[in-house]
Write a protein that holds these residues in place. Structure first.
Motif, PDB file in Angstrom:
ATOM      1  N   ASP A 298       0.725  -1.239  -0.195  1.00 56.14           N
ATOM      2  CA  ASP A 298      -0.067   0.058  -0.052  1.00 56.14           C
ATOM      3  C   ASP A 298       0.811   1.232  -0.190  1.00 56.14           C
ATOM      4  N   VAL A 299       1.875   1.304   0.830  1.00 58.76           N
ATOM      5  CA  VAL A 299       2.804   2.382   0.833  1.00 58.76           C
ATOM      6  C   VAL A 299       3.368   2.702  -0.528  1.00 58.76           C
TER       7      VAL A 299
ATOM      8  N   GLU B 163       2.508   1.523  -3.653  1.00 63.54           N
ATOM      9  CA  GLU B 163       1.558   2.032  -4.419  1.00 63.54           C
ATOM     10  C   GLU B 163       0.925   3.498  -4.192  1.00 63.54           C
ATOM     11  N   GLY B 164       0.872   3.930  -3.050  1.00 60.89           N
ATOM     12  CA  GLY B 164       0.508   5.318  -2.620  1.00 60.89           C
ATOM     13  C   GLY B 164       1.530   6.294  -3.258  1.00 60.89           C
TER      14      GLY B 164
ATOM     15  N   LEU C 171       1.097   6.261  -6.988  1.00 60.28           N
ATOM     16  CA  LEU C 171       0.008   7.350  -7.303  1.00 60.28           C
ATOM     17  C   LEU C 171      -0.085   8.748  -6.989  1.00 60.28           C
ATOM     18  N   SER C 172       0.793   9.152  -6.040  1.00 61.60           N
ATOM     19  CA  SER C 172       1.091  10.545  -5.524  1.00 61.60           C
ATOM     20  C   SER C 172       1.767  11.357  -6.578  1.00 61.60           C
TER      21      SER C 172
ATOM     22  N   ALA D 267       3.369   4.963   7.072  1.00 59.09           N
ATOM     23  CA  ALA D 267       2.492   5.249   5.996  1.00 59.09           C
ATOM     24  C   ALA D 267       1.832   6.642   6.296  1.00 59.09           C
TER      25      ALA D 267
ATOM     26  N   GLY E 166       2.364   9.867   3.670  1.00 55.44           N
ATOM     27  CA  GLY E 166       1.138  10.875   3.400  1.00 55.44           C
ATOM     28  C   GLY E 166       0.998  12.110   3.767  1.00 55.44           C
TER      29      GLY E 166
ATOM     30  N   ASP F 238       1.356  15.501   1.189  1.00 53.81           N
ATOM     31  CA  ASP F 238       0.447  16.543   1.566  1.00 53.81           C
ATOM     32  C   ASP F 238       1.245  17.884   1.610  1.00 53.81           C
TER      33      ASP F 238
END
Length: 276
Positions: A161-162, A164-165, A168-169, A217, A221, A225
């Motif tokens: 997930d990390v 993939e995130g 995507l970011s 994670a 994020g 941001d």
């Protein structure tokens, strides 16, 4: 161990004998308890070592139990074996363990509270495998439930997930910024932050678990941001100013308080989890 047959001491009193000898069966439990009782007598200190003292006696086997005197008079002493039969039998059990259709044993192993689950169960599996191989002619077994496998799967899922995130970011930043430079900057900051965090975890003995990876994670994020907000503000200043360095400095300064407040708020929310 689950499934190990337990033994119990069975004392069957002969009614005729206790009546003839005028012995009450109700007195026997108290006599046995009294003969098998010890009390603390304090502690002796010698050469810096403490030794506990206990007074009383304990019945260590069937022989002593059989020779326990239950009545004493001028004529003779009556022993427990004179009025009852004493034997050790398998106690009835409501819980039994079967393995491949045959009776077996179940060994439940629990780690200490401060031990790493994956490391602890890895050592257990290694020792168990060696023991089963060295005694393969006498017994067989297999692991029925392994909690470390669930944790490893969860860690792998979180790591995916990390990653993939992060990908995507990068795509989202490039789509909205329409520039390759900020995308590269943000995505260079993420792995650098992860490496520094892992180094800090290593020297502070923080284990690699669901809590730490979840925090990692969350931090990634928050970093993405913050980076997007600061980069967006820098681009606004670059459109108004001729010097890109000065625009970068002013764009960062203007967002410093907002970014700091947002970061401190997140830390305040999750800080109590340290004490859980």
């Amino acid at each position: 161990l689950v499934g190990v047959p337990e033994k119990e001491l069975q004392i069957t009193v002969d009614p005729e004998k206790v009546i003839n000898l005028k012995i009450s069966p109700l007195d026997l439990p108290a006599l046995i308890t009294e003969a098998n009782k010890t009390i603390s007598a304090g502690t002796i200190m010698k050469n810096g070592q403490a030794t506990s003292l206990r007074l009383g006696s304990e019945l260590s086997g069937l022989q002593q139990m059989s020779e326990l005197v239950v009545k004493r008079d001028e004529a003779k002493s009556v022993q427990l074996q004179d009025i009852a039969s004493i034997k050790v039998e398998e106690a009835p059990s409501d819980l039994r363990t079967h393995f491949n259709g045959e009776s077996g044993l179940s060994l439940e192993i629990f780690k200490e509270a401060d031990a790493n689950t994956i490391e602890a169960f890895g050592n257990v599996k290694k020792v168990l495998k060696e023991y089963l191989e060295s005694n393969k002619n006498d017994l067989s077994g297999q692991i029925v439930y392994d909690q470390s496998k669930e944790i490893e799967d969860s860690l792998t899922s979180v790591m995916h997930d990390v990653i993939e995130g992060g990908v995507l970011s990068a795509v989202i930043i490039y789509v909205f910024m329409q520039a390759l430079a900020p995308t590269i900057i943000v995505n260079m900051a993420v792995p650098l932050s992860i490496v520094l965090t892992l180094i800090l975890m290593y020297f502070t003995n923080v284990s690699f678990n669901l809590m730490s990876i979840g925090g990692l994670a969350l931090g990634i994020g928050l970093l993405v941001d913050t980076s997007i907000i600061v980069l967006g503000n820098i681009y606004l200043f670059r459109a108004r100013m001729d010097d890109p360095v000065e625009a970068t400095i002013w764009g960062t300064k203007k967002m410093a308080n907002s970014v700091l407040s947002s970061t401190l708020t997140t830390i305040a929310v999750f800080f109590p989890l340290i004490f859980v």
